[in-house]
Design a protein around this motif. Structure first.
Motif, mmCIF file in Angstrom:
data_model
loop_
_atom_site.group_PDB
_atom_site.id
_atom_site.type_symbol
_atom_site.label_atom_id
_atom_site.label_comp_id
_atom_site.label_asym_id
_atom_site.label_seq_id
_atom_site.Cartn_x
_atom_site.Cartn_y
_atom_site.Cartn_z
ATOM 1 N N LYS A 22 -10.149 12.799 -0.537
ATOM 2 C CA LYS A 22 -8.738 12.567 -0.194
ATOM 3 C C LYS A 22 -8.141 11.509 -1.113
ATOM 4 O O LYS A 22 -7.076 11.705 -1.702
ATOM 5 N N ASN A 23 -8.851 10.397 -1.284
ATOM 6 C CA ASN A 23 -8.263 9.265 -2.005
ATOM 7 C C ASN A 23 -8.309 9.433 -3.514
ATOM 8 O O ASN A 23 -7.816 8.589 -4.247
ATOM 9 N N SER A 93 0.353 6.965 2.218
ATOM 10 C CA SER A 93 0.238 6.504 0.819
ATOM 11 C C SER A 93 1.250 7.199 -0.083
ATOM 12 O O SER A 93 1.028 7.354 -1.267
ATOM 13 N N LEU A 118 -3.277 0.374 10.397
ATOM 14 C CA LEU A 118 -4.223 -0.646 9.905
ATOM 15 C C LEU A 118 -3.551 -1.995 9.769
ATOM 16 O O LEU A 118 -4.152 -2.969 9.345
ATOM 17 N N PRO A 120 0.144 -4.170 8.317
ATOM 18 C CA PRO A 120 1.191 -4.049 7.294
ATOM 19 C C PRO A 120 0.631 -3.430 6.017
ATOM 20 O O PRO A 120 -0.534 -3.623 5.680
ATOM 21 N N ASP A 124 4.465 -4.816 -2.560
ATOM 22 C CA ASP A 124 5.012 -5.750 -3.549
ATOM 23 C C ASP A 124 4.345 -5.610 -4.914
ATOM 24 O O ASP A 124 5.008 -5.701 -5.957
ATOM 25 N N LEU A 125 3.049 -5.353 -4.933
ATOM 26 C CA LEU A 125 2.334 -5.255 -6.223
ATOM 27 C C LEU A 125 2.727 -3.979 -6.976
ATOM 28 O O LEU A 125 2.809 -3.961 -8.202
ATOM 29 N N HIS A 126 3.003 -2.912 -6.208
ATOM 30 C CA HIS A 126 3.475 -1.676 -6.846
ATOM 31 C C HIS A 126 4.807 -1.944 -7.551
ATOM 32 O O HIS A 126 5.001 -1.572 -8.708
ATOM 33 N N VAL A 163 -5.733 -0.729 -4.881
ATOM 34 C CA VAL A 163 -6.010 0.628 -5.382
ATOM 35 C C VAL A 163 -4.701 1.331 -5.719
ATOM 36 O O VAL A 163 -4.511 1.824 -6.835
ATOM 37 N N GLU A 188 -12.404 1.176 -7.989
ATOM 38 C CA GLU A 188 -12.938 2.285 -7.183
ATOM 39 C C GLU A 188 -13.225 3.519 -8.026
ATOM 40 O O GLU A 188 -12.542 3.777 -9.034
ATOM 41 N N THR A 304 -14.005 -0.851 3.023
ATOM 42 C CA THR A 304 -13.356 -1.039 4.330
ATOM 43 C C THR A 304 -13.290 0.270 5.108
ATOM 44 O O THR A 304 -13.422 0.289 6.334
ATOM 45 N N PHE A 328 -8.101 -5.025 5.661
ATOM 46 C CA PHE A 328 -6.971 -4.699 6.549
ATOM 47 C C PHE A 328 -7.102 -5.452 7.871
ATOM 48 O O PHE A 328 -8.179 -5.464 8.488
ATOM 49 N N ARG A 331 -8.158 -3.317 11.427
ATOM 50 C CA ARG A 331 -9.244 -2.351 11.212
ATOM 51 C C ARG A 331 -10.320 -2.391 12.305
ATOM 52 O O ARG A 331 -11.381 -1.813 12.137
ATOM 53 N N LEU A 370 -7.262 6.936 11.182
ATOM 54 C CA LEU A 370 -8.136 7.937 10.575
ATOM 55 C C LEU A 370 -9.613 7.589 10.707
ATOM 56 O O LEU A 370 -10.411 8.316 11.314
HETATM 57 C C1 EPZ Z 1 -6.338 2.743 -0.608
HETATM 58 O O1 EPZ Z 1 -5.244 2.262 0.138
HETATM 59 C C2 EPZ Z 1 -6.950 3.865 0.225
HETATM 60 N N1 EPZ Z 1 -5.952 4.930 0.407
HETATM 61 C C3 EPZ Z 1 -7.393 3.314 1.586
HETATM 62 O O2 EPZ Z 1 -8.011 4.377 2.298
HETATM 63 C C4 EPZ Z 1 -8.420 2.217 1.347
HETATM 64 O O3 EPZ Z 1 -8.797 1.666 2.591
HETATM 65 C C5 EPZ Z 1 -7.805 1.131 0.454
HETATM 66 O O4 EPZ Z 1 -7.336 1.725 -0.779
HETATM 67 C C6 EPZ Z 1 -8.800 0.031 0.119
HETATM 68 O O5 EPZ Z 1 -9.886 0.579 -0.512
HETATM 69 C C7 EPZ Z 1 -5.767 5.817 -0.585
HETATM 70 O O6 EPZ Z 1 -6.365 5.737 -1.642
HETATM 71 C C8 EPZ Z 1 -4.778 6.914 -0.320
HETATM 72 P P1 EPZ Z 1 -4.864 -1.377 -1.357
HETATM 73 P P2 EPZ Z 1 -4.181 1.255 -0.555
HETATM 74 O O7 EPZ Z 1 -3.543 -1.388 -2.035
HETATM 75 O O8 EPZ Z 1 -4.026 1.583 -1.986
HETATM 76 C C9 EPZ Z 1 -2.936 -5.459 0.023
HETATM 77 C C10 EPZ Z 1 -8.389 5.732 4.156
HETATM 78 O O9 EPZ Z 1 -8.855 5.500 5.268
HETATM 79 N N2 EPZ Z 1 -1.771 -5.091 -0.787
HETATM 80 O O10 EPZ Z 1 -6.105 -1.440 -2.182
HETATM 81 O O11 EPZ Z 1 -2.981 1.210 0.294
HETATM 82 C C11 EPZ Z 1 -3.068 -4.618 1.279
HETATM 83 O O12 EPZ Z 1 -2.293 -5.157 2.332
HETATM 84 C C12 EPZ Z 1 -7.385 4.810 3.529
HETATM 85 O O13 EPZ Z 1 -8.727 6.714 3.431
HETATM 86 C C13 EPZ Z 1 -0.752 -5.999 -1.005
HETATM 87 O O14 EPZ Z 1 -0.797 -7.130 -0.518
HETATM 88 O O15 EPZ Z 1 -4.967 -0.119 -0.402
HETATM 89 C C14 EPZ Z 1 -4.539 -4.692 1.584
HETATM 90 O O16 EPZ Z 1 -4.816 -5.880 2.318
HETATM 91 C C15 EPZ Z 1 -7.033 3.675 4.466
HETATM 92 N N3 EPZ Z 1 0.323 -5.639 -1.755
HETATM 93 C C16 EPZ Z 1 -5.186 -4.827 0.202
HETATM 94 O O17 EPZ Z 1 -4.132 -5.170 -0.699
HETATM 95 C C17 EPZ Z 1 0.425 -4.379 -2.329
HETATM 96 O O18 EPZ Z 1 1.430 -4.109 -3.030
HETATM 97 C C18 EPZ Z 1 -5.836 -3.553 -0.296
HETATM 98 O O19 EPZ Z 1 -4.856 -2.561 -0.265
HETATM 99 C C19 EPZ Z 1 -0.620 -3.467 -2.096
HETATM 100 C C20 EPZ Z 1 -1.708 -3.843 -1.332
#
Ligand code: EPZ
Length: 419
Positions: A22-23, A93, A118, A120, A124-126, A163, A188, A304, A328, A331, A370
């Motif tokens: 999926k991811n 996502s 999960l 917020p 912001d990073l995007h 990610v 990843e 996670t 998260f 979680r 999920l």
């Molecule tokens: C991806 O989510 C996955 N989803 C998640 O899987 C996975 O848990 C996560 O990465 C961590 O590995 C997909 O790939 C579709 P992050 P993503 O940005 O990209 C913070 C599942 O169950 N953050 O790596 O949203 C955020 O709050 C899902 O399959 C910011 O602060 O995760 C978190 O604490 C759930 N600002 C941390 O980074 C941002 O702009 C990691 O989030 C972005 C993220």
């Protein structure tokens, strides 16, 4: 709404091929709209999140066909750069379309994906990554508007290895003039997969899997073919199910290097693990032992997404198993539901402590996200008597392709009905 009825107490036996990831497929699907081309993807899992992505691609003007595990996207006539809230809401996502739409059309307007179960889900990073590439980004009333007549290569320093932000930066950087270097990038396997796909599209890119990714240029190709990698979290799900219910299961197709934290933890708990290049076998003849401390971290740390799964596997493991969730805040939602089976779980902030019990007893449970939903199914397999997992929002179908049939084929007494 889905209802999963499970009669626990039956060990899992047999072999299983792991679904497409999926991811991995979600960012790849978003990237298909980056240029006008014809893409054919194979090993695409049947998931609600995939359907949501295909609907967004259709809205943007792509021709989309699906036959079994093959998805064809013709993005040559795509012409819209806005994604309505109704479509964005269908998938947590969906922000992953930002980089591709902005890169293709020089503009993008989409609604904030909002929080989820999960906790917020900031983006912001995007947005900062798009601004580093020269986009003007406005955010108000839950709407994101980005504009960039021209994207220019830049150094994008991510303060944490997000990610999604890494993926958006990689995709948008392909459309930028000049070289982009992404530092502090997520590592990843799905990031490496996206680099492979973008290279197949014509990108000159390397570094994925390390913390620094360099995008030098992009010569779009007309036709692109790609096979989606196996889902390492789906693999972890079945391994944890066997750890909880007992049995002897071999997984095929998944690369065990992608979830070595999970197989190492199960081995340390007493499961007999046999790991080969594309095969993992788990044998659990007696109860596992606890004593592990499982700390979730960005890859290559413990994922996670596998924390709720491992929590279920630890419920009957003798002794204490401690979890520390660093990614998260929301979680541990599954803990309250797992207690209804008789589990002994104490949660304090980011920490959770599981003390193994002799017996879990079937109960009526509610899936609230999920992987939390998957953990309830795993625990129910290891409980005595019948359980029902009520999944009002279809959380589990977002990420698992035919999990009920796959577990039943391994001997589980499980039946899922749609209401
Ligand atoms: C991806 O989510 C996955 N989803 C998640 O899987 C996975 O848990 C996560 O990465 C961590 O590995 C997909 O790939 C579709 P992050 P993503 O940005 O990209 C913070 C599942 O169950 N953050 O790596 O949203 C955020 O709050 C899902 O399959 C910011 O602060 O995760 C978190 O604490 C759930 N600002 C941390 O980074 C941002 O702009 C990691 O989030 C972005 C993220």
């Amino acid at each position: 709404m889905s209802v999963w009825r499970i009669q626990g107490g039956y060990p899992l036996e047999g072999t299983m091929t792991i679904q497409g990831a999926k991811n991995a497929v979600l960012p790849v699907l978003a990237a298909t709209v980056l240029t006008g081309c014809e893409t054919e993807l194979t090993n695409v899992p049947a998931l609600r999140d995939v359907e949501a992505s295909l609907n967004i691609l259709r809205w943007l003007g792509c021709q989309v066909q699906r036959q079994g595990d093959v998805v064809r996207v013709d993005s040559r006539n795509a012409g819209r750069s806005d994604i309505p809230a109704a479509l964005m809401r269908e998938m947590r996502s969906s922000v992953i379309f930002l980089g591709a739409v902005l890169g293709r059309f020089g503009a993008a307007s989409l609604s904030l994906p909002g929080g989820c179960e999960l906790g917020p889900r900031p983006i912001d990073l995007h947005l900062a990554a798009m601004e580093r590439l020269g986009a003007r980004v406005e955010c108000e009333d839950g709407e994101i508007r980005a504009a960039a007549p021209v994207l220019r290569g830049a150094v994008i320093g991510l303060p944490l290895p997000s990610v999604g932000a890494t993926e958006n930066a990689m995709i948008a950087a392909c459309a930028a003039k000049g070289t982009t270097v992404i530092t502090g990038a997520a590592r990843e396997p799905e990031i490496v997969e996206l680099q492979g796909f973008l290279r197949a599209m014509g990108a000159d890119m390397d570094g994925a899997g390390t913390g620094t990714i360099t995008v030098r240029g992009f010569e779009p190709r007309q036709r692109v073919g790609w096979r989606v990698m196996p889902d390492r979290i789906a693999a972890a799900t079945v391994l944890c199910a066997c750890a909880c219910a007992g049995g002897d299961v071999e997984l095929r197709g998944a690369d065990p290097a992608h979830f070595v934290c999970v197989t190492d933890t199960l081995a340390a708990m007493g499961a007999e693990m046999t790991v080969k290049s594309r095969r993992v076998r788990i044998r659990c003849r007696e109860e596992l032992t606890g004593g592990q401390t499982i700390i979730t971290r960005p890859y290559p740390g413990f994922p996670t997404d596998a924390q709720p799964l491992m929590m279920a596997a630890s419920l009957k493991a003798a002794g204490r198993t401690v979890f520390v969730e660093n990614i998260f805040s929301g979680r541990y939602r599954q803990a309250e539901q797992l207690r209804r089976l008789g589990a002994d779980i104490r949660v304090a902030g980011r920490m959770a402590s599981v003390t193994g019990v002799q017996t879990l007893r079937g109960a009526r449970l509610r899936a609230e996200d999920l992987r939390g939903g998957a953990s309830l199914i795993i625990a129910a397999l290891g409980a005595e008597g019948e359980s029902a997992v009520i999944d009002t929002a279809g959380h589990v179908e977002r990420g698992y392709d035919g999990l009920d049939a796959a577990l039943a084929a391994l001997g589980a007494h499980i039946d899922r009905s749609e209401n």
